[in-house]
Design a protein around this motif. Structure first.
Motif, short mmCIF file in Angstrom:
data_model
loop_
_atom_site.label_atom_id
_atom_site.label_comp_id
_atom_site.label_asym_id
_atom_site.label_seq_id
_atom_site.Cartn_x
_atom_site.Cartn_y
_atom_site.Cartn_z
N UNK A 175 -6.82 8.28 1.19
CA UNK A 175 -7.10 7.73 -0.37
C UNK A 175 -5.72 6.77 -0.68
N UNK A 176 -6.07 5.07 0.27
CA UNK A 176 -4.63 4.38 -0.21
C UNK A 176 -4.55 3.84 -1.57
N UNK A 177 -3.56 3.64 -1.90
CA UNK A 177 -2.94 2.82 -3.33
C UNK A 177 -2.50 1.71 -3.40
N UNK A 178 -4.04 0.50 -3.72
CA UNK A 178 -3.13 -0.93 -3.66
C UNK A 178 -1.97 -1.50 -4.54
N UNK A 208 5.03 10.34 -1.84
CA UNK A 208 4.88 9.01 -1.87
C UNK A 208 5.61 8.64 -0.96
N UNK A 209 4.79 7.71 -0.10
CA UNK A 209 5.36 6.26 1.37
C UNK A 209 4.25 5.38 1.17
N UNK A 214 1.83 -1.63 -10.64
CA UNK A 214 1.79 -0.58 -10.46
C UNK A 214 0.65 0.19 -9.68
N UNK A 215 1.46 1.16 -9.03
CA UNK A 215 -0.06 1.85 -8.00
C UNK A 215 -0.79 3.10 -8.81
N UNK A 258 1.06 -1.15 -0.23
CA UNK A 258 0.19 0.17 -0.01
C UNK A 258 0.96 0.97 -0.31
N UNK A 259 0.20 2.59 -0.97
CA UNK A 259 1.41 3.54 -0.70
C UNK A 259 0.21 4.28 -1.05
#
Length: 478
Positions: free
Chosen positions: A398-401, A432-433, A408-409, A361-362
Motif C-alpha cells: 500500500x502506497x499513499x499518495x 512511516x517513511x 494529507x496522506x 509517496x509514503x
C-alpha cells in the motif's frame, strides 16, 4: 439492543451506534441497511464468525470512533540499506531542521553487449565521457553545483549489503569534474569528460573482443564514485537503472572524422529478467543545532518533546512511529471486528522551502517495541493494500499518495488492526517513511532498491486532527 458501558472505551472516544444483528466482516459496515431476509441469504458469504471469536448469529452492535489515541514519535533506524539503489544520489545541502546532508554514490560500470564487438585493428581512441541524466533535484538549485568523478580502488560486490554510512576507497585525484546549475523541476543532463589515461586503458582492453566481459572490465575499473563539492547547495538524483553511460569514444581509423562509442552502463537488464549492478549511496547528516541533534538509533523521541512535531527523511532512516496504544479497549464489551479503519496524516507545509518539499509517496512499515523494521524473506514488511490484508508476502504494498486537495496522506488499516486486535499479528506499530514510486506491485523485487532513494523530508503537523484514526467496528453481545 443498545450496547452497554460504552464509556469503558475512553473518555475521549466518540461513539455512534446502530441497532443491527448480522455477521461480523468488513462487508457488514457497507451493508447495514440491508433487510433481514437478504441478510440471511448472504450469511454464507461471510467469513466464519469463529475467526473473531463469535458464535453464529450472535447479536451485534456497530460503532464508530475517531478519537482513539494515536501516539507518534520520531525514530532513527539502526541501519539504512542503500545497496543497488534505483537512484544514485550526489550533492549537499543545509536544512535548518534536518542538518547538513551530504550524498555520494559508488557503482560499477558494466558491458551491456551480449556478443563481442569488433572495434577493428585500425581503430584509434578518441575520448572518455560519463553521461548522466538526472530526474531529481532537492535543495537550493540557484547557485552552481560541483561534481567530481573518482576511480574506485576497492572491490564492489553484487551480494554485499551496503548502508548509508558504508565507505569504499577511491583515488584522491578525480578523473574529471563538472560545474553546473541544477535545473529546478528535476530534469537535467550532465556530460563529464574523464581522464584520457583511463580512457586509453579501457580502449586497449576492449579492443580485444575476448576482454569484453564484466569480470575483465571490473579488474581494470572497479567502479566510479560521484562526490559533491564542499559548497554545494543541492542534491541531484541520477536514475541508476537507465541514467548512467560511460562512453569510450573511438574512430575506426586515424583519418575517420566520425566517432563511435563503446558504452558501459551502471545497470544492465539481463535476458533472465535479473539485473546486473552493484553499488550504493552514502548519505550522512550533521544535525548539530537542529531539533534532531540528539537522536539515536532505535530510541524514539516522543512528539511531546519536539513541540508535538515528528519528522521523516528519506535515505537517512528518520521515520515517524505510529502506535495505537488503546486499540484493545475496543474489545472491552465483547468480541470485536474492525469493519473499516482509516489513518490520515497531515504534514505541516509551513516548513517547506524553495526546493525543499514533501515526498509525493509514503508507506507504512511494520514494527513493534524494538522499533526495528520487520522483514519477511528479505522483504521490508510494507502494509498491503487492504483487500490483501497482512503483508506476509510482497503482494500489492500500500502506497499513499499525497492528496493536494485534502493535504494529507491516507492509509487503510482495516485488516492490519483486525490482525493486531485478534492477536494474529505481533507487529503492532508502524513506521512511516517515503518511497520514490507508487508502482510496488512487482513480486520478486526487493523493496530496498525503492526505499532510501531520495533525501526528501517532511514534518508531521502538531495540530489536533493532523494525525487521525477513524474506526468503524462491530461488537458481539455475549
Amino acid at each position: 439492543m443498545i450496547h452497554p458501558n460504552v464509556s469503558t472505551l475512553s473518555k475521549k472516544t466518540t461513539i455512534s451506534q446502530k441497532r443491527t444483528t448480522t455477521c461480523t466482516t468488513t462487508w457488514l459496515a457497507k451493508n447495514l441497511a440491508i433487510g433481514v431476509v437478504l441478510l440471511t441469504t448472504l450469511l454464507v458469504a461471510c467469513d466464519p464468525p469463529k475467526d473473531i471469536g463469535l458464535t453464529p448469529l450472535a447479536p451485534v452492535g456497530t460503532f464508530y470512533t475517531d478519537t482513539l489515541t494515536v501516539r507518534t514519535s520520531t525514530v532513527l533506524a539502526d541501519s539504512v540499506r542503500t545497496s543497488n539503489p534505483d537512484i544514485l544520489l550526489v550533492g549537499k545541502y543545509k536544512d535548518p531542521l534536518f542538518g547538513e546532508i551530504t550524498a555520494s554514490s559508488h557503482f560499477w560500470v558494466n558491458t551491456p553487449a551480449t556478443t563481442a564487438v569488433e572495434l577493428g585493428s585500425t581503430a584509434r581512441y578518441d575520448s572518455l565521457v560519463l553521461l548522466m541524466g538526472y530526474a531529481y533535484a532537492y535543495g537550493d538549485t540557484l547557485p552552481n553545483q560541483k561534481l567530481a568523478v573518482h576511480r574506485i580502488t576497492e572491490d564492489l560486490s553484487r551480494t554485499t549489503t551496503y548502508y548509508n554510512t558504508s565507505k569504499v576507497a577511491y583515488e584522491a585525484t578525480p578523473l574529471g569534474e563538472k560545474t553546473f546549475q541544477a535545473r529546478p523541476g528535476s530534469v537535467g543532463a550532465l556530460r563529464v569528460r574523464l581522464s584520457d589515461n583511463l580512457g586509453s586503458e579501457l580502449f586497449t582492453l576492449l579492443s580485444t573482443p575476448a576482454n569484453q566481459t564484466n569480470d575483465k572490465i571490473h579488474s581494470l575499473l572497479k567502479g566510479l564514485a560521484l562526490v559533491p563539492g564542499e559548497n554545494n547547495t543541492a542534491i541531484i538524483g541520477v536514475p541508476g537503472t537507465n541514467g548512467v553511460l560511460l562512453q569510450v569514444y573511438y574512430r575506426s581509423s586515424p583519418t575517420d572524422t566520425v566517432t563511435k562509442a563503446y558504452s558501459l552502463a551502471a545497470h544492465i537488464n539481463q535476458a533472465s529478467g535479473a539485473t546486473y549492478r552493484a553499488g550504493f549511496n552514502r548519505v550522512v547528516a550533521d544535525r548539530t543545532g537542529t531539533p534532531l541533534e540528539g537522536i539515536k538509533p532505535l530510541q524514539p523521541i516522543p512528539a511531546a518533546t519536539t513541540n508535538g512535531y515528528t519528522y521523516v527523511q528519506d535515505a537517512l532512516g528518520i521515520m515517524t512511529k505510529i502506535e495505537i496504544p488503546y486499540l484493545n479497549k475496543l474489545r472491552a464489551n465483547g468480541p470485536t471486528a474492525i469493519n473499516r479503519a482509516q489513518l490520515t496524516i497531515k504534514p505541516d507545509l509551513s516548513f517547506n522551502r524553495q526546493g525543499i518539499t514533501i515526498p509525493p509517496y509514503m508507506v507504512l512499515l511494520e514494527t513493534d517495541s524494538t522499533n526495528l523494521i520487520k522483514r519477511n524473506s528479505g522483504y521490508e514488511l510494507i502494509i498491503n493494500t487492504d483487500e490483501f490484508g497482512q503483508s506476509t508476502s510482497p503482494v500489492s504494498p500500500q502506497v499513499s499518495t499525497y492528496n493536494i486537495n485534502t493535504k494529507d496522506y491516507t492509509f487503510f488499516l482495516t485488516t492490519q488492526l483486525q490482525a493486531i486486535l485478534s492477536g494474529t499479528k505481533k507487529n503492532n506499530s508502524f513506521l512511516m517513511t517515503p518511497i520514490y514510486t507508487n508502482a510496488l506491485g512487482q513480486q520478486g523485487t526487493r523493496f530496498e532498491s525503492q526505499l532510501n532513494n531520495r533525501v526528501s523530508r517532511l514534518v508531521v503537523g502538531n495540530k489536533p486532527g493532523d494525525v487521525k484514526l477513524i474506526v468503524f467496528y462491530t461488537v458481539a453481545k455475549e
